[in-house]
Design a protein around this motif. Structure first.
Motif, mmCIF file in Angstrom:
data_model
loop_
_atom_site.group_PDB
_atom_site.id
_atom_site.type_symbol
_atom_site.label_atom_id
_atom_site.label_comp_id
_atom_site.label_asym_id
_atom_site.label_seq_id
_atom_site.Cartn_x
_atom_site.Cartn_y
_atom_site.Cartn_z
ATOM 1 N N PRO A 71 8.878 0.584 -16.191
ATOM 2 C CA PRO A 71 8.560 1.833 -16.313
ATOM 3 C C PRO A 71 9.298 2.560 -17.322
ATOM 4 C CG PRO A 71 10.765 1.065 -15.077
ATOM 5 C CD PRO A 71 9.760 -0.474 -16.135
ATOM 6 N N PHE A 72 10.018 2.614 -18.252
ATOM 7 C CA PHE A 72 9.273 3.836 -19.390
ATOM 8 C C PHE A 72 8.584 3.593 -19.710
ATOM 9 C CE2 PHE A 72 14.270 2.144 -18.959
ATOM 10 C CZ PHE A 72 14.596 3.448 -18.621
ATOM 11 N N LEU A 73 7.034 3.184 -19.911
ATOM 12 C CA LEU A 73 6.360 2.990 -20.839
ATOM 13 C C LEU A 73 5.128 3.048 -19.733
ATOM 14 C CD1 LEU A 73 6.900 0.794 -24.168
ATOM 15 C CD2 LEU A 73 6.804 3.608 -23.588
ATOM 16 N N ASP A 137 14.416 -3.216 -14.395
ATOM 17 C CA ASP A 137 14.694 -1.694 -13.176
ATOM 18 C C ASP A 137 15.114 -1.421 -13.320
ATOM 19 O OD1 ASP A 137 11.998 -2.263 -12.894
ATOM 20 O OD2 ASP A 137 12.875 -3.577 -11.243
ATOM 21 N N ASN A 138 16.734 -1.152 -12.939
ATOM 22 C CA ASN A 138 18.312 -1.117 -13.536
ATOM 23 C C ASN A 138 18.375 0.014 -14.029
ATOM 24 O OD1 ASN A 138 19.247 -1.915 -10.153
ATOM 25 N ND2 ASN A 138 19.343 -4.217 -11.312
ATOM 26 N N GLY A 142 19.123 4.029 -14.419
ATOM 27 C CA GLY A 142 20.343 5.219 -14.931
ATOM 28 C C GLY A 142 21.567 4.209 -15.193
ATOM 29 N N ALA A 143 21.017 2.677 -14.824
ATOM 30 C CA ALA A 143 22.796 2.149 -14.945
ATOM 31 C C ALA A 143 23.006 1.651 -16.800
ATOM 32 C CB ALA A 143 22.924 0.205 -14.231
ATOM 33 N N GLN A 144 22.979 2.117 -17.144
ATOM 34 C CA GLN A 144 23.293 2.379 -19.046
ATOM 35 C C GLN A 144 24.055 1.513 -19.157
ATOM 36 O OE1 GLN A 144 22.586 4.747 -20.872
ATOM 37 N NE2 GLN A 144 22.664 2.774 -22.413
ATOM 38 N N GLU A 145 24.763 0.327 -18.816
ATOM 39 C CA GLU A 145 24.994 -1.161 -19.182
ATOM 40 C C GLU A 145 24.473 -1.609 -19.189
ATOM 41 O OE1 GLU A 145 26.191 -0.526 -14.537
ATOM 42 O OE2 GLU A 145 26.867 0.127 -16.572
#
Length: 182
Positions: A71-73, A137-138, A142-145
């Protein structure tokens, strides 16, 4: 052989185990079986069960490929390198289980039996290895880990490799009812 108590049995068990990779853990079980008469038996059990990680869950490393939507691209479908990895830092799972049940074997119907059990199982620290798409997806949510498990090309931003590792979930819970007739 008293009225409403044909037989009453209690059971207790305790175990302490000291695992070299995760330390000491305790497990136990308490049970009660109450035979009211020839036809009806009630039962209840409470237990703490434990499971330490397997060698695979702690140390295994395998490489392969993964197909994910990024989803970032712009939700582009890509095929990238992947790595499944164990985690030597996972803690043992601890499950608390509570069950209540009854067995009815009517003397007026030889060979027939019906039993039902209600159960509630709560696992603290259940071990899980998330699927590659869930990591992407996570991370996007926003799940940085989980973002730390994704490697990207500094030039294009495209995913070059995704690693999935075992980790402990906060809690996994299952409640239900089993019914058996014969």
């Amino acid at each position: 052989d008293a009225p409403l108590i044909q037989q009453l049995d209690a059971s207790l068990a305790y175990r302490y185990a000291d695992y070299s990779g995760s330390g000491g853990i305790e497990s136990w079980k308490m049970g009660l079986s109450w035979q009211l008469n020839d036809d009806l038996r009630l039962r209840a059990t409470s237990s703490r069960d434990v499971r330490a990680a397997t060698l695979r869950e702690r140390f295994d490393e395998t490489a392969g490929g993964a197909a994910v939507v990024d989803p970032f691209l712009g939700n582009s479908f890509i095929f990238t390198a992947s790595r499944n990895s164990g985690n030597p830092n996972v803690d043992p799972e601890e499950a608390d289980t509570l069950t209540f049940g009854a067995v009815y074997q009517p003397s007026w119907l030889p060979g027939f039996s019906i039993s039902g059990d209600w159960y509630d199982i709560k696992i603290d620290g259940a071990m899980a290895q998330p699927p590659f798409q869930d990591i992407v997806d996570n991370c996007f949510a926003g799940a940085q880990e989980l973002c730390d498990l994704i490697e990207r090309s500094p030039e294009t931003g495209q995913i070059t490799r995704i690693t999935t590792i075992y980790f402990n979930l906060d809690e996994l819970r299952l409640k239900g009812f089993d019914l058996e007739m014969r």
